[in-house]
Design a protein around this motif. Structure first.
Motif, PDB file in Angstrom:
ATOM      1  N   TRP A 174      -2.270 -19.576   6.074  1.00  0.00           N
ATOM      2  CA  TRP A 174      -2.576 -20.959   6.259  1.00  0.00           C
ATOM      3  C   TRP A 174      -1.520 -21.781   6.986  1.00  0.00           C
ATOM      4  O   TRP A 174      -0.868 -22.460   6.888  1.00  0.00           O
ATOM      5  N   ILE A 175      -1.234 -21.005   8.256  1.00  0.00           N
ATOM      6  CA  ILE A 175       0.213 -21.471   9.037  1.00  0.00           C
ATOM      7  C   ILE A 175      -0.046 -22.731   9.480  1.00  0.00           C
ATOM      8  O   ILE A 175       0.843 -23.672   9.502  1.00  0.00           O
ATOM      9  N   GLN A 176      -1.281 -23.427   9.566  1.00  0.00           N
ATOM     10  CA  GLN A 176      -1.794 -24.762  10.232  1.00  0.00           C
ATOM     11  C   GLN A 176      -1.271 -25.712   8.970  1.00  0.00           C
ATOM     12  O   GLN A 176      -0.865 -26.970   9.209  1.00  0.00           O
ATOM     13  N   TYR A 177      -1.328 -25.258   7.613  1.00  0.00           N
ATOM     14  CA  TYR A 177      -0.691 -26.172   6.531  1.00  0.00           C
ATOM     15  C   TYR A 177       0.556 -25.973   6.417  1.00  0.00           C
ATOM     16  O   TYR A 177       1.373 -26.997   5.725  1.00  0.00           O
ATOM     17  N   GLU A 178       1.214 -24.831   6.317  1.00  0.00           N
ATOM     18  CA  GLU A 178       2.339 -24.469   5.811  1.00  0.00           C
ATOM     19  C   GLU A 178       3.470 -24.779   7.089  1.00  0.00           C
ATOM     20  O   GLU A 178       4.659 -25.208   6.697  1.00  0.00           O
ATOM     21  N   LEU A 179       3.127 -24.456   8.176  1.00  0.00           N
ATOM     22  CA  LEU A 179       4.117 -24.612   9.147  1.00  0.00           C
ATOM     23  C   LEU A 179       3.437 -24.936  10.568  1.00  0.00           C
ATOM     24  O   LEU A 179       3.469 -24.129  11.484  1.00  0.00           O
ATOM     25  N   PRO A 180       3.070 -26.119  10.544  1.00  0.00           N
ATOM     26  CA  PRO A 180       2.138 -26.595  11.876  1.00  0.00           C
ATOM     27  C   PRO A 180       3.102 -26.481  13.164  1.00  0.00           C
ATOM     28  O   PRO A 180       2.324 -26.409  14.375  1.00  0.00           O
TER      29      PRO A 180
END
Length: 252
Positions: free
Chosen positions: A232-238
């Motif tokens: 979930w890159i958009q949540y963890e490291l947008p």
């Protein structure tokens, strides 16, 4: 549920730049809230459709090509986008949108940990896992407990996406896309007006995409593996996504 198109929008329709965001399996258009707000701050008008089987929508054919064809109206009347971002399943749909893109405009494509290949036990486990997800729905607090890096907002939107997803759609998505083999979408020649960045999560943190699945030597394809970052890159490291939206700023 409805077959009608539905989408979330952010920013002004008169903005000079446009972005299209494609969500993943058991998600919804609202799940892009955080990235969408960052894009609006950079001067974008943002559109995020709900895929078939998601956001209370339903369908009968859930092949990746059909999910993409369903989005053709978003390209009507020569509508174009400066940036298209697809997460997970949405990354595969994004690759299938390439023929819709106007040849007169450069388009920046960002694929966020798409599951290019899955076979045997891995595919079986993925099917079981996603079906369990839409059967035994977790709460916002449960998502936060399992994912300490997520904000409460993102955890709420994750839970909302699951609640609005059709179980039958999840079953059909796996059934209609067997064998699950989509690396060939990258092997095709990427059009000269398109640049693709592939962001891959850390294999030790639950990555869906594997570096060895990515074809080598593909022109206009840039691949990055994000250490210690999960699916979930958009949540963890947008900001990893935003750096590819505006690469010149990322270098400053």
């Amino acid at each position: 549920m409805s077959t009608s198109l539905s989408a979330s929008h952010w920013g002004s329709p008169t903005a000079s730049k446009r972005a299209l965001l494609i969500h993943g399996l058991t998600m919804s258009s609202q799940s892009w809230e955080g990235v969408a707000q960052l894009l609006v701050a950079e001067g974008f008008f943002v559109v995020a459709p709900n895929l078939l089987g998601h956001g209370w929508r339903r369908g009968t054919d859930y092949r990746i090509s059909t999910l993409a064809e369903d989005l053709r109206p978003y390209f009507a009347t020569h509508t174009s986008y400066d940036v298209i971002i697809g997460h997970s399943l949405g990354g595969l749909v994004t690759l299938s949108l390439l023929p819709f893109l106007p040849k007169t405009k450069e388009t920046n494509i960002i694929l966020v940990d798409p599951p290019l290949e899955s076979t045997g036990e891995a595919l079986k486990n993925a099917t079981i896992g996603f079906l369990k997800e839409v059967t035994d729905r977790r709460t916002t607090d449960e998502f936060m407990a399992e994912n300490p890096a997520w904000s409460r907002r993102d955890s709420m939107l994750r839970a909302l996406g699951v609640y609005m997803c059709d179980r039958t759609a999840v079953e059909r998505i796996f059934e209609h896309n067997t064998p699950w083999c989509f690396s060939h979408l990258l092997k095709k020649n990427i059009p000269p007006h398109v640049k693709i960045t592939l962001l891959i999560s850390d294999p030790g943190f639950g990555a869906f995409c594997r570096l060895e699945q990515v074809p080598a030597g593909v022109a206009r394809l840039n691949v990055k593996v994000l250490n210690r970052i999960g699916h979930w890159i958009q949540y963890e490291l947008p900001n990893a996504i935003m750096d590819e939206v505006s690469p010149s700023k990322a270098k400053l």
